[in-house]
Design a protein around this motif. Structure first.
Motif, short mmCIF file in Angstrom:
data_model
loop_
_atom_site.label_atom_id
_atom_site.label_comp_id
_atom_site.label_asym_id
_atom_site.label_seq_id
_atom_site.Cartn_x
_atom_site.Cartn_y
_atom_site.Cartn_z
N UNK A 1 50.08 41.34 40.73
CA UNK A 1 51.22 42.08 41.28
C UNK A 1 50.80 42.75 42.59
N UNK A 2 50.65 41.94 43.65
CA UNK A 2 50.17 42.50 44.92
C UNK A 2 51.20 43.42 45.58
N UNK A 3 50.73 44.23 46.53
CA UNK A 3 51.64 45.03 47.32
C UNK A 3 52.58 44.10 48.08
N UNK A 4 53.83 44.50 48.19
CA UNK A 4 54.81 43.73 48.97
C UNK A 4 54.99 44.41 50.32
N UNK A 5 54.61 43.70 51.39
CA UNK A 5 54.70 44.25 52.75
C UNK A 5 55.87 43.56 53.45
N UNK A 6 56.89 44.34 53.79
CA UNK A 6 58.10 43.79 54.40
C UNK A 6 57.99 43.94 55.91
N UNK A 7 57.90 42.81 56.59
CA UNK A 7 57.62 42.77 58.02
C UNK A 7 58.93 42.59 58.79
N UNK A 8 59.22 43.54 59.67
CA UNK A 8 60.36 43.40 60.60
C UNK A 8 59.82 42.79 61.88
N UNK B 1 60.47 42.38 39.77
CA UNK B 1 59.31 41.58 39.35
C UNK B 1 58.11 42.45 38.99
N UNK B 2 58.24 43.76 39.10
CA UNK B 2 57.17 44.64 38.67
C UNK B 2 56.25 45.15 39.76
N UNK B 3 56.58 44.90 41.04
CA UNK B 3 55.74 45.41 42.12
C UNK B 3 55.82 46.94 42.16
N UNK B 4 54.67 47.59 42.35
CA UNK B 4 54.64 49.05 42.35
C UNK B 4 54.42 49.64 43.73
N UNK B 5 53.90 48.84 44.65
CA UNK B 5 53.68 49.33 46.02
C UNK B 5 54.45 48.47 46.99
N UNK B 6 55.38 49.09 47.74
CA UNK B 6 56.20 48.41 48.72
C UNK B 6 55.93 49.06 50.08
N UNK B 7 55.66 48.23 51.08
CA UNK B 7 55.26 48.74 52.39
C UNK B 7 56.23 48.26 53.46
N UNK C 1 42.02 42.23 53.60
CA UNK C 1 41.09 41.28 52.97
C UNK C 1 39.70 41.89 52.84
N UNK C 2 39.26 42.59 53.89
CA UNK C 2 37.93 43.20 53.86
C UNK C 2 37.82 44.26 52.77
N UNK C 3 38.94 44.92 52.48
CA UNK C 3 38.95 45.96 51.45
C UNK C 3 39.39 45.42 50.09
N UNK C 4 39.53 44.09 50.00
CA UNK C 4 39.95 43.43 48.76
C UNK C 4 41.26 44.01 48.23
N UNK C 5 42.17 44.24 49.18
CA UNK C 5 43.46 44.81 48.82
C UNK C 5 44.51 43.70 48.79
N UNK C 6 45.05 43.38 47.61
CA UNK C 6 45.99 42.27 47.49
C UNK C 6 47.37 42.63 48.05
N UNK C 7 47.87 41.79 48.94
CA UNK C 7 49.17 42.05 49.55
C UNK C 7 49.86 40.75 49.91
N UNK D 1 44.96 55.65 42.35
CA UNK D 1 46.12 55.13 41.64
C UNK D 1 46.06 53.61 41.68
N UNK D 2 46.08 52.98 40.52
CA UNK D 2 46.03 51.52 40.47
C UNK D 2 47.45 50.99 40.64
N UNK D 3 47.78 50.55 41.87
CA UNK D 3 49.16 50.19 42.14
C UNK D 3 49.31 48.79 42.73
N UNK D 4 48.22 48.05 42.82
CA UNK D 4 48.30 46.67 43.31
C UNK D 4 47.23 45.84 42.63
#
Length: 314
Positions: A15-22, A69-75, A42-48, A8-11
């Motif tokens: 439009x990188x994945x948005x990672x919400x850090x607590x 803003x169109x983000x499709x993957x939220x972590x 970064x090693x997997x070229x995964x934009x976040x 699934x092309x989701x990032x």
């Protein structure tokens, strides 16, 4: 460039994945894991993009803005409470959620069979697939409505939720048990009634230590009080832990710490799609350790409510 997660092309770079850090989750575990997780991505070229959030309100606001803003993957990078906030912001939207379990509990991540180690989990979600899962919706007596992902209830565990922050330095399950033992000093048993609207199930009523309503097999960092619960069956598990004396509670603490369960004779369980809890005195309902509001409270399953990245079933 577009990055696929399990086909699934989701990032993407745009439009990188948005990672919400607590940053407070797990006694600061999220901060300690941040650098190696960034390295894996970064090693997997995964934009976040990593977004620090200091409160539930801030996380939900950032999440809604990201969706707009169109983000499709939220972590969610935290525990069940962090994921809960993300679910409340994202429910009903065309997005996929992910979990990096850095909290004190992480019971929903466990139900998804994600690795306990958040660094290993980061690698796992990059090869995971979106899976539809249920969440629970609670409506409390003050009119508020909120979703939660794992466990909630009234009684001793809700009282303990107010103390758990004082034990954030303790690991997982120990923290929850310590908070419950502290709450026990001032706790008075409740007369609790559970009714199951829309079902032919008879009501349950008893004087109890607590009444839990679970979506996951465990809560409180692995306390397996609903071992047969599933997160995709359209059912919740209502359970009563019978009224135990202080000495009986202290006697089962070693078992709770070592095995995460109680003797079957101490627990009554019922599965249904909806439950209404009423109590003989004022008390509060919690979901995932967060106080929602006063009882009476009605909880229902929202089947297949959100899509979450999960490893393939074994």
């Amino acid at each position: 460039m577009c990055c696929a997660v399990a086909e699934f092309c989701i990032a993407s770079r745009e439009s990188p994945a948005a990672v919400f850090v607590n940053p407070r989750a797990g006694g600061g575990r999220a901060r300690r894991c941040l650098t190696p997780i960034k390295r894996i991505f970064a090693e997997r070229s995964f934009p976040a993009e990593f977004i620090f959030t200091e409160s539930t309100e801030a996380l939900e606001s950032h999440a809604r803005n990201a969706i707009q803003a169109g983000r499709r993957l939220l972590v969610a990078m935290g525990g069940d409470g962090t994921l809960q906030a993300l679910v409340n912001a994202a429910h009903g939207r065309e997005v996929v959620l992910g979990i990096l379990p850095t909290g004190g509990g992480n019971d929903f991540a466990a139900a998804l069979r994600l690795p306990k180690n958040p660094i290993a989990a980061a690698g796992a979600i990059l090869s995971a697939k979106p899976r539809w899962v249920d969440v629970l919706c609670a409506r409390t007596a003050d009119g508020s409505r909120r979703l939660y992902v794992g466990g909630g209830g009234v009684g001793l565990d809700a009282d303990a939720a107010s103390y758990s922050g004082a034990y954030s330095y303790l690991p997982g399950r120990v923290r929850y048990v310590a908070a419950a033992v502290r709450a026990l000093r001032e706790f008075k048993p409740l007369q609790i009634r559970a009714e199951f609207p829309g079902s032919e199930l008879p009501p349950m009523e008893a004087q109890a230590l607590l009444a839990g309503v679970l979506n996951t097999p465990s809560y409180g960092a692995g306390l397996r009080l609903a071992p047969d619960a599933r997160i995709d069956d359209g059912l919740l598990t209502t359970l009563f832990v019978r009224n135990l004396s202080a000495l009986q509670v202290l006697a089962v603490v070693p078992r709770l710490l070592a095995r995460g369960n109680l003797p079957d004779s101490y627990v009554t369980r019922v599965s249904a799609a909806r439950v209404r809890l009423t109590t003989d005195r004022g008390c509060l309902f919690h979901g995932d350790g967060e106080i929602f509001g006063p009882a009476p409270v009605e909880i229902e399953v929202l089947p297949k409510a959100v899509r979450v990245l999960a490893p393939a079933a074994r």
